[in-house]
Design an enzyme around this catalytic site. Structure first.
Site, PDB file in Angstrom:
ATOM      1  N   ILE A 154      22.667  16.717  -3.827  1.00  0.00           N
ATOM      2  CA  ILE A 154      23.951  16.663  -4.539  1.00  0.00           C
ATOM      3  C   ILE A 154      24.658  15.323  -4.301  1.00  0.00           C
ATOM      4  O   ILE A 154      25.189  14.713  -5.236  1.00  0.00           O
ATOM      5  CB  ILE A 154      24.844  17.852  -4.110  1.00  0.00           C
ATOM      6  CG1 ILE A 154      24.172  19.174  -4.497  1.00  0.00           C
ATOM      7  CG2 ILE A 154      26.239  17.746  -4.730  1.00  0.00           C
ATOM      8  CD1 ILE A 154      24.787  20.415  -3.880  1.00  0.00           C
ATOM      9  N   SER A 229      31.421  20.911  -0.461  1.00  0.00           N
ATOM     10  CA  SER A 229      30.261  21.298   0.357  1.00  0.00           C
ATOM     11  C   SER A 229      30.492  22.654   1.030  1.00  0.00           C
ATOM     12  O   SER A 229      30.149  23.696   0.467  1.00  0.00           O
ATOM     13  CB  SER A 229      29.949  20.201   1.373  1.00  0.00           C
ATOM     14  OG  SER A 229      31.028  19.982   2.258  1.00  0.00           O
ATOM     15  N   ARG A 230      31.101  22.658   2.195  1.00  0.00           N
ATOM     16  CA  ARG A 230      31.467  23.896   2.889  1.00  0.00           C
ATOM     17  C   ARG A 230      32.835  23.681   3.538  1.00  0.00           C
ATOM     18  O   ARG A 230      33.114  22.602   4.092  1.00  0.00           O
ATOM     19  CB  ARG A 230      30.436  24.258   3.978  1.00  0.00           C
ATOM     20  CG  ARG A 230      29.161  24.886   3.444  1.00  0.00           C
ATOM     21  CD  ARG A 230      29.398  26.265   2.836  1.00  0.00           C
ATOM     22  NE  ARG A 230      28.192  26.870   2.297  1.00  0.00           N
ATOM     23  CZ  ARG A 230      27.795  26.798   1.024  1.00  0.00           C
ATOM     24  NH1 ARG A 230      28.519  26.125   0.143  1.00  0.00           N
ATOM     25  NH2 ARG A 230      26.696  27.411   0.621  1.00  0.00           N
ATOM     26  N   ASP A 254      36.756  22.705  -3.389  1.00  0.00           N
ATOM     27  CA  ASP A 254      36.074  23.814  -4.062  1.00  0.00           C
ATOM     28  C   ASP A 254      35.692  24.870  -3.029  1.00  0.00           C
ATOM     29  O   ASP A 254      35.256  25.960  -3.391  1.00  0.00           O
ATOM     30  CB  ASP A 254      34.817  23.304  -4.783  1.00  0.00           C
ATOM     31  CG  ASP A 254      34.123  24.412  -5.563  1.00  0.00           C
ATOM     32  OD1 ASP A 254      34.809  25.078  -6.377  1.00  0.00           O
ATOM     33  OD2 ASP A 254      32.921  24.649  -5.354  1.00  0.00           O
ATOM     34  N   GLU A 259      37.619  30.985   3.315  1.00  0.00           N
ATOM     35  CA  GLU A 259      37.426  31.562   1.963  1.00  0.00           C
ATOM     36  C   GLU A 259      36.768  32.937   1.976  1.00  0.00           C
ATOM     37  O   GLU A 259      36.880  33.685   1.006  1.00  0.00           O
ATOM     38  CB  GLU A 259      36.609  30.610   1.086  1.00  0.00           C
ATOM     39  CG  GLU A 259      35.146  30.484   1.478  1.00  0.00           C
ATOM     40  CD  GLU A 259      34.359  29.553   0.541  1.00  0.00           C
ATOM     41  OE1 GLU A 259      34.770  28.400   0.350  1.00  0.00           O
ATOM     42  OE2 GLU A 259      33.316  29.985   0.027  1.00  0.00           O
ATOM     43  N   HIS A 291      35.247  27.965  -5.201  1.00  0.00           N
ATOM     44  CA  HIS A 291      33.800  27.849  -4.919  1.00  0.00           C
ATOM     45  C   HIS A 291      33.007  28.073  -6.219  1.00  0.00           C
ATOM     46  O   HIS A 291      32.139  28.938  -6.274  1.00  0.00           O
ATOM     47  CB  HIS A 291      33.366  28.846  -3.832  1.00  0.00           C
ATOM     48  CG  HIS A 291      32.078  28.438  -3.157  1.00  0.00           C
ATOM     49  ND1 HIS A 291      31.847  28.654  -1.810  1.00  0.00           N
ATOM     50  CD2 HIS A 291      30.951  27.836  -3.639  1.00  0.00           C
ATOM     51  CE1 HIS A 291      30.632  28.222  -1.507  1.00  0.00           C
ATOM     52  NE2 HIS A 291      30.076  27.713  -2.599  1.00  0.00           N
ATOM     53  N   GLN A 292      33.339  27.282  -7.220  1.00  0.00           N
ATOM     54  CA  GLN A 292      32.728  27.448  -8.544  1.00  0.00           C
ATOM     55  C   GLN A 292      31.876  26.258  -8.954  1.00  0.00           C
ATOM     56  O   GLN A 292      31.385  26.218 -10.093  1.00  0.00           O
ATOM     57  CB  GLN A 292      33.828  27.673  -9.599  1.00  0.00           C
ATOM     58  CG  GLN A 292      34.666  26.405  -9.866  1.00  0.00           C
ATOM     59  CD  GLN A 292      35.655  26.550 -11.008  1.00  0.00           C
ATOM     60  OE1 GLN A 292      36.743  27.034 -10.813  1.00  0.00           O
ATOM     61  NE2 GLN A 292      35.262  26.124 -12.209  1.00  0.00           N
TER      62      GLN A 292
HETATM   63  P1  NAD Z   1      20.789  18.687   0.991  1.00  0.00           P
HETATM   64  O1  NAD Z   1      20.178  19.385   2.137  1.00  0.00           O
HETATM   65  O2  NAD Z   1      19.933  18.227  -0.143  1.00  0.00           O
HETATM   66  O3  NAD Z   1      21.625  17.404   1.512  1.00  0.00           O
HETATM   67  C1  NAD Z   1      22.467  17.433   2.613  1.00  0.00           C
HETATM   68  C2  NAD Z   1      22.431  16.048   3.241  1.00  0.00           C
HETATM   69  O4  NAD Z   1      23.396  16.043   4.289  1.00  0.00           O
HETATM   70  C3  NAD Z   1      21.072  15.701   3.854  1.00  0.00           C
HETATM   71  O5  NAD Z   1      20.631  14.443   3.383  1.00  0.00           O
HETATM   72  C4  NAD Z   1      21.371  15.677   5.353  1.00  0.00           C
HETATM   73  O6  NAD Z   1      20.576  14.736   6.069  1.00  0.00           O
HETATM   74  C5  NAD Z   1      22.835  15.285   5.355  1.00  0.00           C
HETATM   75  N1  NAD Z   1      23.513  15.559   6.617  1.00  0.00           N
HETATM   76  C6  NAD Z   1      23.283  16.562   7.498  1.00  0.00           C
HETATM   77  N2  NAD Z   1      24.099  16.446   8.550  1.00  0.00           N
HETATM   78  C7  NAD Z   1      24.876  15.345   8.329  1.00  0.00           C
HETATM   79  C8  NAD Z   1      25.896  14.680   9.056  1.00  0.00           C
HETATM   80  N3  NAD Z   1      26.287  15.128  10.271  1.00  0.00           N
HETATM   81  N4  NAD Z   1      26.470  13.595   8.521  1.00  0.00           N
HETATM   82  C9  NAD Z   1      26.050  13.118   7.314  1.00  0.00           C
HETATM   83  N5  NAD Z   1      25.078  13.692   6.591  1.00  0.00           N
HETATM   84  C10 NAD Z   1      24.503  14.789   7.084  1.00  0.00           C
HETATM   85  O7  NAD Z   1      21.954  19.667   0.466  1.00  0.00           O
HETATM   86  P2  NAD Z   1      22.638  19.658  -0.964  1.00  0.00           P
HETATM   87  O8  NAD Z   1      21.894  20.578  -1.868  1.00  0.00           O
HETATM   88  O9  NAD Z   1      22.889  18.266  -1.384  1.00  0.00           O
HETATM   89  O10 NAD Z   1      24.023  20.401  -0.592  1.00  0.00           O
HETATM   90  C11 NAD Z   1      25.090  19.676   0.000  1.00  0.00           C
HETATM   91  C12 NAD Z   1      26.243  20.612   0.337  1.00  0.00           C
HETATM   92  O11 NAD Z   1      26.728  21.251  -0.854  1.00  0.00           O
HETATM   93  C13 NAD Z   1      25.883  21.757   1.290  1.00  0.00           C
HETATM   94  O12 NAD Z   1      26.962  21.957   2.175  1.00  0.00           O
HETATM   95  C14 NAD Z   1      25.798  22.979   0.384  1.00  0.00           C
HETATM   96  O13 NAD Z   1      26.037  24.172   1.088  1.00  0.00           O
HETATM   97  C15 NAD Z   1      26.905  22.641  -0.606  1.00  0.00           C
HETATM   98  N6  NAD Z   1      26.825  23.339  -1.891  1.00  0.00           N
HETATM   99  C16 NAD Z   1      27.999  23.746  -2.470  1.00  0.00           C
HETATM  100  C17 NAD Z   1      27.971  24.383  -3.694  1.00  0.00           C
HETATM  101  C18 NAD Z   1      29.239  24.817  -4.368  1.00  0.00           C
HETATM  102  O14 NAD Z   1      29.183  25.606  -5.324  1.00  0.00           O
HETATM  103  N7  NAD Z   1      30.402  24.338  -3.949  1.00  0.00           N
HETATM  104  C19 NAD Z   1      26.744  24.623  -4.334  1.00  0.00           C
HETATM  105  C20 NAD Z   1      25.562  24.166  -3.736  1.00  0.00           C
HETATM  106  C21 NAD Z   1      25.617  23.509  -2.509  1.00  0.00           C
END
Ligand code: NAD
Length: 339
Positions: A154, A229-230, A254, A259, A291-292
């Site tokens: 993302i 993200s979270r 988001d 939440e 969270h959408q």
């Molecule tokens: P991903 O695993 O592809 O990428 C996450 C990246 O974060 C990785 O490159 C990892 O090395 C890096 N990372 C880990 N720890 C770190 C730190 N301490 N500092 C900096 N970088 C760090 O995950 P993704 O699919 O890109 O998802 C990213 C976030 O989005 C996650 O938290 C996921 O839960 C969230 N998400 C949210 C929604 C939403 O609807 N809001 C939907 C999907 C995912």
């Protein structure tokens, strides 16, 4: 497989039914997984869960006692699942490692633009037939510096979208990344130089409260902070204080630290409302979505297909590959048989 799927919203059903094609016997229920609802899993092989479900140690032990062998989450994030407890009880865990990163990246841009151009205020005013411009002066994204924390699926798509607006894009990740869209910098450099900071890392022990008093102090005055993200990546109390004193100029969320039990439901008539969220929402430069970011038709279909594919592979006694998030990492153990 006999399966129960928790927290199923009406809009998800058609996608799951299309993906399943009657292969698995899935009971769809709208209630979240809790102590009160775990009994629905009795006699099932697998449970399908989402981020708001309680998959803590006590629940995992009950699932194991009911004969459940598999937990499939319809999310990327797995921080809601006690994975060591699942491993200790012999349950395998799978996620959806990637689905439409564009959905979340585009929502990140939407929240950024809505804040930079005061769209929520403008729309509210227009509905009141107030077409004055006084409170609507915004700023261009073009020429601004954007810092992306977490350069995974993302984060990298988000970086490219900001780049297309003419932004300078800085990036920070703990893993090596090679992508021409981002200038790799240290976390401190990113925080000190960015006009907009966008969070895209998972919630782990290391990232919990990554945005706290100390990291906020490094940021530019009036910075925009976006979190799709979270919620736990942000110390929300300190972020609220920084909003009040102007250190943070704009906040787009988001996801929210508290939440669980709140988002995904209508709490309009609750007698007691979350006081921190209430304070945040009363701030003019705060935008909160429930969270959408993942919620597009394309993403929902991909989530459903991947979740059903995880069940298919488990049924065939195969490894789920990249979707394996077992604490004991059975993907590595089963490497020989993995497809
Ligand atoms: P991903 O695993 O592809 O990428 C996450 C990246 O974060 C990785 O490159 C990892 O090395 C890096 N990372 C880990 N720890 C770190 C730190 N301490 N500092 C900096 N970088 C760090 O995950 P993704 O699919 O890109 O998802 C990213 C976030 O989005 C996650 O938290 C996921 O839960 C969230 N998400 C949210 C929604 C939403 O609807 N809001 C939907 C999907 C995912």
């Amino acid at each position: 497989m006999k399966v129960v799927a928790y927290s199923i919203q009406a809009f998800e059903k058609e996608f799951l039914i299309k993906a399943n094609q009657k292969k698995h016997d899935i009971t769809l229920i709208s209630n979240p997984l809790t102590e009160a609802t775990v009994g629905f899993a009795e006699g099932k092989d697998a449970v399908i869960v989402f981020t708001n479900d309680d998959v803590s140690q006590g629940i995992v032990e009950k699932l194991a006692g009911f004969g459940v062998k598999f937990i499939a989450t319809r999310s990327v994030g797995t921080d809601h699942i006690d994975k060591p407890a699942a491993a200790a009880n012999g349950l395998k865990v799978a996620n959806v490692p990637m689905y439409s990163p564009e959905a979340i990246a585009e929502h990140t841009i939407a929240v950024t633009l809505a804040l930079s151009r005061h769209l929520a205020v403008a729309n509210r005013h227009s509905h009141e037939f107030n077409f004055k411009l006084d409170e609507l002066v915004g700023f261009n994204l073009h020429g601004k510096t954007v810092g992306i924390i977490g350069l995974g699926h993302i984060g990298l798509v988000t970086a490219k979208l900001f780049k297309a607006f003419g932004c300078r894009v800085l990036g920070y990740d703990i893993e090596p990344v090679t992508d021409s869209a981002v200038e790799l910098v240290t976390l401190d450099e990113l925080l000190m130089q960015s006009d907009i900071v966008s969070l895209h890392a998972p919630l782990t022990d290391e990232t919990r409260y990554l945005i706290n008093d100390a990291t906020i102090a490094l940021m530019k005055d009036g910075v925009m902070l976006i979190n799709t993200s979270r919620g736990g990546l942000i110390d929300t109390v300190h972020v609220y204080e920084a909003l009040c004193n102007g250190k943070i100029g704009y906040l787009g969320l988001d996801v929210y630290e508290h939440e669980k039990g709140l988002f995904f439901g209508n709490h309009e008539h609750d007698e007691h409302k979350d006081s921190l969220l209430t304070k945040l929402l009363s701030h003019p430069n705060v935008l909160v979505t429930p969270h959408q970011a993942f919620l597009t038709r394309e993403a929902l279909q991909e989530i459903a297909f991947k979740t059903i594919s995880n069940l298919d592979l488990w049924q065939q006694e195969k490894c789920v590959g990249d979707a394996c998030v077992c604490a004991k990492n059975c993907r590595v153990v089963a490497k020989g048989s993995a497809q």
